[in-house]
Design a protein around this motif. Sequence first.
Motif, PDB file in Angstrom:
ATOM      1  N   GLY A 129      36.613  32.864  55.193  1.00 47.93           N
ATOM      2  CA  GLY A 129      38.068  32.536  53.754  1.00 47.93           C
ATOM      3  C   GLY A 129      38.450  33.176  52.703  1.00 47.93           C
ATOM      4  N   TYR A 130      37.107  33.511  51.904  1.00 49.47           N
ATOM      5  CA  TYR A 130      37.064  33.941  50.777  1.00 49.47           C
ATOM      6  C   TYR A 130      37.750  35.154  50.336  1.00 49.47           C
ATOM      7  CZ  TYR A 130      35.648  30.103  48.634  1.00 49.47           C
ATOM      8  OH  TYR A 130      34.805  28.153  48.314  1.00 49.47           O
ATOM      9  N   SER A 131      38.178  36.036  49.547  1.00 51.65           N
ATOM     10  CA  SER A 131      38.321  37.576  49.803  1.00 51.65           C
ATOM     11  C   SER A 131      37.563  37.807  48.499  1.00 51.65           C
ATOM     12  CB  SER A 131      39.730  37.556  48.532  1.00 51.65           C
ATOM     13  OG  SER A 131      39.835  36.646  46.918  1.00 51.65           O
ATOM     14  N   LEU A 132      37.133  39.142  47.717  1.00 54.15           N
ATOM     15  CA  LEU A 132      36.055  39.538  47.850  1.00 54.15           C
ATOM     16  C   LEU A 132      36.348  39.742  46.207  1.00 54.15           C
ATOM     17  CD1 LEU A 132      33.809  42.308  47.634  1.00 54.15           C
ATOM     18  CD2 LEU A 132      35.693  43.367  46.828  1.00 54.15           C
ATOM     19  N   GLY A 133      37.730  39.398  45.365  1.00 57.72           N
ATOM     20  CA  GLY A 133      37.389  38.517  44.042  1.00 57.72           C
ATOM     21  C   GLY A 133      36.397  37.493  44.141  1.00 57.72           C
ATOM     22  N   MET A 134      36.802  36.483  45.129  1.00 53.86           N
ATOM     23  CA  MET A 134      36.715  35.556  45.089  1.00 53.86           C
ATOM     24  C   MET A 134      35.601  34.935  45.426  1.00 53.86           C
ATOM     25  SD  MET A 134      39.407  32.990  47.364  1.00 53.86           S
ATOM     26  CE  MET A 134      39.012  31.611  47.480  1.00 53.86           C
ATOM     27  N   CYS A 135      34.311  36.000  46.192  1.00 56.02           N
ATOM     28  CA  CYS A 135      33.583  36.257  46.388  1.00 56.02           C
ATOM     29  C   CYS A 135      32.544  36.427  45.288  1.00 56.02           C
ATOM     30  CB  CYS A 135      32.737  37.064  47.590  1.00 56.02           C
ATOM     31  SG  CYS A 135      33.130  35.996  49.019  1.00 56.02           S
ATOM     32  N   GLN A 136      33.331  37.466  44.351  1.00 55.88           N
ATOM     33  CA  GLN A 136      32.245  37.491  43.311  1.00 55.88           C
ATOM     34  C   GLN A 136      32.513  36.377  42.133  1.00 55.88           C
ATOM     35  OE1 GLN A 136      31.061  41.283  44.170  1.00 55.88           O
ATOM     36  NE2 GLN A 136      31.680  41.715  42.295  1.00 55.88           N
ATOM     37  N   ASN A 158      34.663  43.784  40.734  1.00 54.34           N
ATOM     38  CA  ASN A 158      34.720  44.963  41.971  1.00 54.34           C
ATOM     39  C   ASN A 158      35.369  44.049  43.112  1.00 54.34           C
ATOM     40  OD1 ASN A 158      33.459  47.109  41.228  1.00 54.34           O
ATOM     41  ND2 ASN A 158      31.663  47.171  42.975  1.00 54.34           N
ATOM     42  N   GLY A 159      37.031  44.178  43.086  1.00 55.93           N
ATOM     43  CA  GLY A 159      37.199  43.144  44.081  1.00 55.93           C
ATOM     44  C   GLY A 159      38.714  42.347  42.938  1.00 55.93           C
ATOM     45  N   LEU A 160      38.122  42.451  41.766  1.00 58.17           N
ATOM     46  CA  LEU A 160      39.377  41.367  40.689  1.00 58.17           C
ATOM     47  C   LEU A 160      40.613  42.282  40.873  1.00 58.17           C
ATOM     48  CD1 LEU A 160      36.359  39.769  38.425  1.00 58.17           C
ATOM     49  CD2 LEU A 160      37.341  38.937  40.915  1.00 58.17           C
ATOM     50  N   ASP A 161      42.041  41.124  40.886  1.00 58.25           N
ATOM     51  CA  ASP A 161      43.095  41.830  40.282  1.00 58.25           C
ATOM     52  C   ASP A 161      42.703  41.919  38.714  1.00 58.25           C
ATOM     53  OD1 ASP A 161      43.236  38.774  39.793  1.00 58.25           O
ATOM     54  OD2 ASP A 161      44.530  38.295  41.231  1.00 58.25           O
ATOM     55  N   PRO A 162      43.788  41.749  37.568  1.00 55.07           N
ATOM     56  CA  PRO A 162      44.016  42.711  37.039  1.00 55.07           C
ATOM     57  C   PRO A 162      44.119  40.882  35.967  1.00 55.07           C
ATOM     58  CG  PRO A 162      45.502  43.742  37.552  1.00 55.07           C
ATOM     59  CD  PRO A 162      44.878  42.845  38.760  1.00 55.07           C
ATOM     60  N   ALA A 163      44.937  40.069  36.623  1.00 60.61           N
ATOM     61  CA  ALA A 163      44.126  38.541  36.288  1.00 60.61           C
ATOM     62  C   ALA A 163      43.040  38.579  35.489  1.00 60.61           C
ATOM     63  CB  ALA A 163      45.221  37.760  36.440  1.00 60.61           C
ATOM     64  N   GLY A 164      41.913  38.533  37.447  1.00 59.32           N
ATOM     65  CA  GLY A 164      40.995  38.695  37.816  1.00 59.32           C
ATOM     66  C   GLY A 164      40.033  38.937  36.619  1.00 59.32           C
TER      67      GLY A 164
END
Length: 308
Positions: A129-136, A158-164
């Motif tokens: 259930g994790y997003s790509l950013g969460m997996c990173q 890769n996969g992180l939004d600007p806040a991430g």
Amino acid sequence: MTSLAIETHGLGKRFGARTALESIDLEVPRGTAFGFLGRNGAGKTTLVRLLLGLAQPTSGTMRLLGTEPRLALARVGAIVEEPRFHPHLTGRENLLVHAAARDAHAAARIPAALERVGLAARADDAVKGYSLGMCQRLGIARCLLCDPELLILDEPVNGLDPAGILEFRRLVRSLVEEGRTVLLSSHLLDEVEKTCDSAAIVDNGRVVAQGTIAQLTERGDERTIDIVAAPAVKAAHVLAATPLVRRAVEHDGGIRATLAPDAPRDADIVTALLTRLLAEGIAVERVNPVRRSLEDQFLSMTTRLEHA
């Protein structure tokens, strides 16, 4: 103890007739963030795989943390390409599986690692259930379980939004402040410029430039200064007639002065031009040296520019 976390000499890798890396010489100082910067396919991941023993070089030598790579890997955390996990297990359970192959203290580091990457609240959710950013971010947490002296991260945002991405930048800088070294392989020029202390630019398997971010962005003979002054036409004529200036043209509501090669550096040239303009009765609103970006340097050194 050597001052270098990573050192390679003449490192090369061929796949049949194709050369992925050729004669790579790298010097990555300890306690810094170092960017290995290149377009996709330039050889970045191949270098990471060589450093981690996942592939064998066809030429050259390399050392991690002052010793042979195989002897240093217990002190190295790494992400190679996209991090992979058991999707049916939770984030915490995935880290426990990894910790079992690490030192006796690795499992005890899991709560702090999850907190540090912002996953404490989702640690007991299944990774599927994790997003790509969460997996990173979970991949970075996994890197921290060995309390690494060196982190090698391949395209970690890769996969992180600007806040991430902002949080990742802060995380890297906090790791460096603790004395750790981070090798960041990326094609994102702006992120390398904002995150790293030094970088190497790679193109077609070769390092075409290497140094601190300041050194890389200062390369090139042409230096320019933007000036907002009135009357603008008179200011442009005065600047163009000054031996320190090669040419002066209108640019973005002001004047862009291209400096002569022998013009003074930094504050000295700003002072000289300001004094010259004021002596002619010209009102000066702003004088700004134009900083050459890492992107400018990258494009001037790689084959992208040749094929533009």
